[in-house]
Design a protein around this motif. Sequence first.
Motif, mmCIF file in Angstrom:
data_model
loop_
_atom_site.group_PDB
_atom_site.id
_atom_site.type_symbol
_atom_site.label_atom_id
_atom_site.label_comp_id
_atom_site.label_asym_id
_atom_site.label_seq_id
_atom_site.Cartn_x
_atom_site.Cartn_y
_atom_site.Cartn_z
ATOM 1 N N GLU A 114 23.807 30.516 36.582
ATOM 2 C CA GLU A 114 23.264 30.495 35.217
ATOM 3 C C GLU A 114 23.340 31.863 34.557
ATOM 4 N N MET A 115 23.021 32.895 35.305
ATOM 5 C CA MET A 115 23.103 34.243 34.739
ATOM 6 C C MET A 115 24.535 34.582 34.355
ATOM 7 N N ALA A 116 25.470 34.281 35.243
ATOM 8 C CA ALA A 116 26.876 34.573 34.953
ATOM 9 C C ALA A 116 27.324 33.821 33.704
ATOM 10 N N ASN A 117 26.975 32.553 33.620
ATOM 11 C CA ASN A 117 27.348 31.750 32.457
ATOM 12 C C ASN A 117 26.764 32.335 31.174
ATOM 13 N N SER A 118 25.503 32.755 31.212
ATOM 14 C CA SER A 118 24.873 33.310 30.007
ATOM 15 C C SER A 118 25.506 34.638 29.601
ATOM 16 N N MET A 119 26.128 35.333 30.556
ATOM 17 C CA MET A 119 26.790 36.604 30.279
ATOM 18 C C MET A 119 28.259 36.412 29.880
ATOM 19 N N GLY A 120 28.766 35.199 30.024
ATOM 20 C CA GLY A 120 30.168 34.942 29.701
ATOM 21 C C GLY A 120 31.125 35.425 30.770
ATOM 22 N N ILE A 121 30.651 35.479 32.031
ATOM 23 C CA ILE A 121 31.492 35.950 33.137
ATOM 24 C C ILE A 121 31.496 34.902 34.241
ATOM 25 N N GLU A 122 32.309 35.130 35.259
ATOM 26 C CA GLU A 122 32.416 34.248 36.427
ATOM 27 C C GLU A 122 31.960 34.999 37.664
ATOM 28 N N LEU A 123 31.386 34.285 38.626
ATOM 29 C CA LEU A 123 31.127 34.896 39.933
ATOM 30 C C LEU A 123 32.469 35.191 40.593
ATOM 31 N N LEU A 124 32.510 36.266 41.378
ATOM 32 C CA LEU A 124 33.724 36.536 42.138
ATOM 33 C C LEU A 124 33.932 35.421 43.152
ATOM 34 N N SER A 125 35.187 35.027 43.334
ATOM 35 C CA SER A 125 35.534 34.095 44.406
ATOM 36 C C SER A 125 35.572 34.893 45.713
ATOM 37 N N GLU A 126 35.675 34.204 46.836
ATOM 38 C CA GLU A 126 35.794 34.902 48.114
ATOM 39 C C GLU A 126 37.034 35.798 48.106
ATOM 40 N N GLU A 127 38.132 35.292 47.595
ATOM 41 C CA GLU A 127 39.369 36.088 47.536
ATOM 42 C C GLU A 127 39.174 37.330 46.659
ATOM 43 N N GLU A 128 38.531 37.167 45.511
ATOM 44 C CA GLU A 128 38.286 38.312 44.628
ATOM 45 C C GLU A 128 37.335 39.312 45.281
ATOM 46 N N TYR A 129 36.327 38.807 45.978
ATOM 47 C CA TYR A 129 35.382 39.689 46.655
ATOM 48 C C TYR A 129 36.110 40.513 47.724
ATOM 49 N N ARG A 130 36.964 39.877 48.478
ATOM 50 C CA ARG A 130 37.725 40.604 49.503
ATOM 51 C C ARG A 130 38.676 41.625 48.853
ATOM 52 N N HIS A 131 39.245 41.268 47.702
ATOM 53 C CA HIS A 131 40.101 42.223 46.985
ATOM 54 C C HIS A 131 39.280 43.434 46.537
ATOM 55 N N LEU A 132 38.109 43.186 45.974
ATOM 56 C CA LEU A 132 37.239 44.291 45.561
ATOM 57 C C LEU A 132 37.004 45.240 46.729
ATOM 58 N N GLN A 133 36.780 44.704 47.900
ATOM 59 C CA GLN A 133 36.473 45.526 49.065
ATOM 60 C C GLN A 133 37.666 46.366 49.520
ATOM 61 N N THR A 134 38.879 46.055 49.056
ATOM 62 C CA THR A 134 40.034 46.903 49.356
ATOM 63 C C THR A 134 40.073 48.122 48.442
ATOM 64 N N LEU A 135 39.270 48.090 47.374
ATOM 65 C CA LEU A 135 39.267 49.170 46.386
ATOM 66 C C LEU A 135 38.176 50.209 46.645
ATOM 67 N N GLY A 136 37.357 49.978 47.641
ATOM 68 C CA GLY A 136 36.252 50.876 47.975
ATOM 69 C C GLY A 136 35.331 50.177 48.949
ATOM 70 N N GLU A 137 34.187 50.787 49.168
ATOM 71 C CA GLU A 137 33.184 50.190 50.050
ATOM 72 C C GLU A 137 32.007 49.747 49.194
ATOM 73 N N PHE A 138 31.774 48.443 49.161
ATOM 74 C CA PHE A 138 30.747 47.859 48.310
ATOM 75 C C PHE A 138 29.781 47.042 49.157
ATOM 76 N N ASP A 139 28.549 46.937 48.680
ATOM 77 C CA ASP A 139 27.510 46.134 49.345
ATOM 78 C C ASP A 139 27.264 46.591 50.778
#
Length: 190
Positions: A114-139
């Motif tokens: 609901e928060m993502a929808n109200s912001m006009g964005i999408e939750l990261l997919s598992e594939e996108e989350y794994r891609h993000l983690q190749t760009l740095g160390e997150f979470d």
Amino acid sequence: MPDSDSNQRALSPEQQDLLRTLKARFEKNHKRHPSLNWSDIQTRLEERPEKLWSLQEMEDSGGEPDVVGQDPETGAYIFFDCAAETPKGRRSICYDREGLESRKEARPHNSALEMANSMGIELLSEEEYRHLQTLGEFDLKTSSWVKTPTDIRSLGGALFGDRRYNHVFVYHNGASSYYASRGFRGSLRV
């Protein structure tokens, strides 16, 4: 079509501030987007001021959005929340409305979808989350809900990811669960 100078003048002062913030982050984190040029991204943003609203929502809730790529088919620039930890303004939430409503007591204030929808964005997919983690160390201390496949969600589960022990994990939890250290990361295509 108006030139970019007239588009820039048409943007509100807040939108201009956001563009400056995004440009500074883009320049500071070149390894996230080595083949992209900020002036092209800014032009696209100026042509789509409604996307600036969503980026401002990402920024205001602690997401630190940055460009992480470009869709080769559409040419859209892809922004992800790149804050080191899951955004502070989006924590302690269930996965979705169904999960939230299934709680008998101690309901959180909102859900990730609901928060993502109200912001006009999408939750990261598992594939996108794994891609993000190749760009740095997150979470390293937090975790982030990720878009959950329908077959898992229909059984009451939802997925989240984090980085521990120098490894990226994606695991499951009940969609109704929520923790002070779990939020969500979003994506936006511009």
